[in-house]
Design an enzyme around this catalytic site. Sequence first.
Site, PDB file in Angstrom:
ATOM      1  CB  CYS A 167      59.361  49.578   3.869  1.00 33.93           C
ATOM      2  SG  CYS A 167      61.029  50.179   3.504  1.00 33.93           S
ATOM      3  CB  VAL A 173      59.138  54.887   2.346  1.00 24.95           C
ATOM      4  CG1 VAL A 173      57.992  55.688   1.796  1.00 24.95           C
ATOM      5  CG2 VAL A 173      58.997  53.410   1.982  1.00 24.95           C
ATOM      6  CB  SER A 202      67.075  53.910   6.178  1.00 20.68           C
ATOM      7  OG  SER A 202      67.946  53.047   5.489  1.00 20.68           O
ATOM      8  CE  LYS A 253      57.516  55.159  -5.517  1.00 15.58           C
ATOM      9  NZ  LYS A 253      58.783  55.108  -6.251  1.00 15.58           N
TER      10      LYS A 253
END
Length: 233
Positions: free
Chosen positions: A9, A49, A63, A36
């Site tokens: 990722c 994530v 993020s 998950k």
Amino acid sequence: MKIVSFKICPFVQRVTALLEAKNIDYKLEFISLRDKPQWFLDISPNGQVPVLITDKGKALFESDAIVEYIEEAFPALQPELSLEDKATNRAWSYLASKNYLVQCSAQRSPNENVLMERSQKLGHAFDKIEKQLGDTPFFAGETISLVDLAWLTILHRADIIQRRSGYDFIGNRPKLKKWQKQLLATGLAEKSVAPDFEEAFSGFYLSDQTFLGRGCTVENCSFSEACATDACC
Ligand SMILES: N[C@@H](CCC(=O)N[C@@H](CS)C(=O)NCC(=O)O)C(=O)O
């Protein structure tokens, strides 16, 4: 602190690259995104994530927010930036992160036409950053910044694709090429991913299900318009 991660990722790598750049200790917990775990769904409102779990046990998601937290909670990469410079940095970082999925889908293109179309989209972002880059080693001078780290993941992936398939996403953009070389030379790309990252990445993006995985090698690449290097075309 702990980062909940998925190996390939780019949003995770942007966070781990910042932690590495600041020499901050962290643990990683890899999860399957197909299946998950419930504990992850309980702490990740968007089911995505990265999630950062602080030493106090608070789960942070998205993020952009995680990067801002790390930048503020630990000595800043660029202390004493003006508010205007911070906003400018955020904007150029955002241009990278909003293209992570564009790059992912380009890498997964099933055929040449789709690859050309998706490469072009990524190319628009590359054109913008090419115009903005100066003569300094990093985006904003002699030291690495949040903008450099946001773009690192894209440039890291473009490097792997070029080495392994011969296809050059960057093309004839000399400042971007130079910046890519400079960023890769810091070693942060390798440090911010698992040791088997390149295998996992290639297994997914250069498999026989993708156009890049099936056909474009340095020897036989048949691209004519998007490939700008002699080595490829
Ligand atoms: N806007 C999010 C995007 C994160 C993201 O797309 N993560 C992907 C993996 S690269 C994910 O968790 N996908 C699983 C899903 O969407 O169900 C961020 O910046 O953190």
